[in-house]
Design an enzyme around this catalytic site. Structure first.
Site, PDB file in Angstrom:
ATOM      1  N   GLU A   1      -2.692   7.664  -4.793  1.00 56.89           N
ATOM      2  CA  GLU A   1      -2.812   6.777  -5.953  1.00 56.89           C
ATOM      3  C   GLU A   1      -4.029   7.177  -7.072  1.00 56.89           C
ATOM      4  OE1 GLU A   1      -1.695   2.184  -6.054  1.00 56.89           O
ATOM      5  OE2 GLU A   1      -3.486   2.301  -5.352  1.00 56.89           O
TER       6      GLU A   1
ATOM      7  N   HIS B   1      -0.683  -0.400 -10.294  1.00 61.82           N
ATOM      8  CA  HIS B   1      -1.313  -1.430  -9.363  1.00 61.82           C
ATOM      9  C   HIS B   1      -1.703  -2.782 -10.329  1.00 61.82           C
ATOM     10  CE1 HIS B   1      -3.413  -1.389  -5.254  1.00 61.82           C
ATOM     11  NE2 HIS B   1      -3.058  -2.489  -5.520  1.00 61.82           N
TER      12      HIS B   1
ATOM     13  N   ARG C   1       0.864  -1.336   0.223  1.00 57.08           N
ATOM     14  CA  ARG C   1      -0.012  -0.047  -0.013  1.00 57.08           C
ATOM     15  C   ARG C   1       0.833   1.142  -0.012  1.00 57.08           C
ATOM     16  NH1 ARG C   1      -3.188  -3.038  -1.569  1.00 57.08           N
ATOM     17  NH2 ARG C   1      -5.131  -3.665  -0.485  1.00 57.08           N
TER      18      ARG C   1
END
Length: 336
Positions: A275, A294, A247
């Site tokens: 993000e 991601h 994360r």
């Protein structure tokens, strides 16, 4: 999806996920398997707008990316719902407290999603140990002397967090013939357990000081937010590399940007904070930083693994067997 059985004794299910991915997550052969286990509730939704309608008769929700959060209002429209089988990874954004209060069983396919992340991370460790980005950035000036190049053999790799993915990475590195020295920082893992995982347990500061490559695999919790701050990043030796497939908020973005802009560290980031990063952010253009959108988890052809996992969880649940991916109220806070 339509039911392919007329058996009315099967539990009713509804599938709620982004229509663009449902055929990848649940291709034909998995739908055939599902048809032997459940019957689909009439009018099951094909879009988020239609979401609540199909829940009225459903006992099982097959959820995935794009499924709205199970709030009290949503659950009020699902009086028969008994189980949620999530054909994706984390359920933190899906499950509300109302799910536990109702006694609804929850399963996640996070184990199936872990495999691609482990493989992705192992590939990055090999690239990182060789300082691949820095070497690539220098190609325009001619090749560097062979004697100045760095190999992966004998490098020290520090793993932050003994999550399912962190353990998978440790297992993969332990099997490697590169002879990595493995360090592990996790407050919930004993020295003995770390040894069983093939690593030496150390505190985070020592891990940073000793590692050529630091790979982050901790969940995002209040105590891990900003865990790798400016002070910790400064401890990583010159020429060190940070990998983050966990994360983004576990790492201080501004501090990492400074370290990479100076050329002291490389970074391979599949997650960032924020993000995505805003256009023009320095990390997007630095030659010693690789930012990917991601993609470490299951992608494309791999997402079938998630559907297959969820289908087999339904088979176990209907047979009264324990769920392999069961998530509890207590465990949720410690998961990614």
């Amino acid at each position: 999806m339509t039911s392919r059985t007329d058996r009315t004794d099967l539990p009713r299910a509804v599938c709620v996920m982004d229509p663009a991915i449902v055929d990848q997550v649940l291709p034909g052969e998995l739908r055939e398997r599902l048809a032997t286990l459940v019957q689909f509730a009439p009018g099951h939704p094909s879009s988020r707008a239609a979401f609540p309608a199909g829940l009225a008769e459903a006992e099982i929700l097959i959820s995935g990316w794009g499924c709205p959060r199970l709030t009290p209002d949503v659950l009020a429209r699902a009086p028969r719902l008994r189980a949620v089988m999530h054909a994706a990874g984390s359920v933190k954004s899906l499950v509300s407290e109302a799910v536990w209060e109702r006694g609804i069983v929850v399963s996640s396919a996070a184990d199936a999603n872990a495999g691609p992340v482990v493989s992705y991370t192992l590939a990055l460790v090999t690239l990182a140990a060789r300082r691949t980005l820095t070497m690539a950035a220098g190609c325009g000036d001619g090749w560097s002397a062979v004697a100045s190049r760095r190999g992966a053999d004998g490098s020290t790799v520090g793993i932050v967090g003994a999550s399912r993915i962190g353990r998978g990475v440790l297992a993969g590195l332990s099997r490697s013939d590169a002879g990595h020295r493995l360090l592990l920082s996790d407050p919930y893992v004993s020295h003995e357990e770390a040894r069983r995982l093939g690593a030496e347990r150390v505190e985070l500061a020592e891990l940073c000081r000793r590692s050529d490559v630091v790979s982050v695999h901790a969940p995002l919790l209040p105590e891990t937010t900003g865990l790798l701050d400016a002070g910790m990043l400064r401890l990583i030796p010159d020429g060190g590399v940070l990998i983050n497939t966990a994360r983004g908020a576990i790492v201080d973005t501004e501090a990492l940007t400074r370290e990479c802009a100076s050329g002291r560290l490389e970074a391979y980031l599949d997650v960032t904070d924020p993000e995505p990063l805003p256009p023009g952010h320095p990390l997007l253009s630095l030659p010693n930083v690789l930012v990917t959108p991601h993609i470490a988890g299951a992608q494309g052809s791999e997402v079938r693994r998630l559907g297959a996992y969820a289908v087999e969880e339904i088979a176990r649940w209907t047979a009264g067997e324990p769920l392999l991916g069961a998530v509890s109220r207590e465990s949720l806070s410690q998961l990614a």
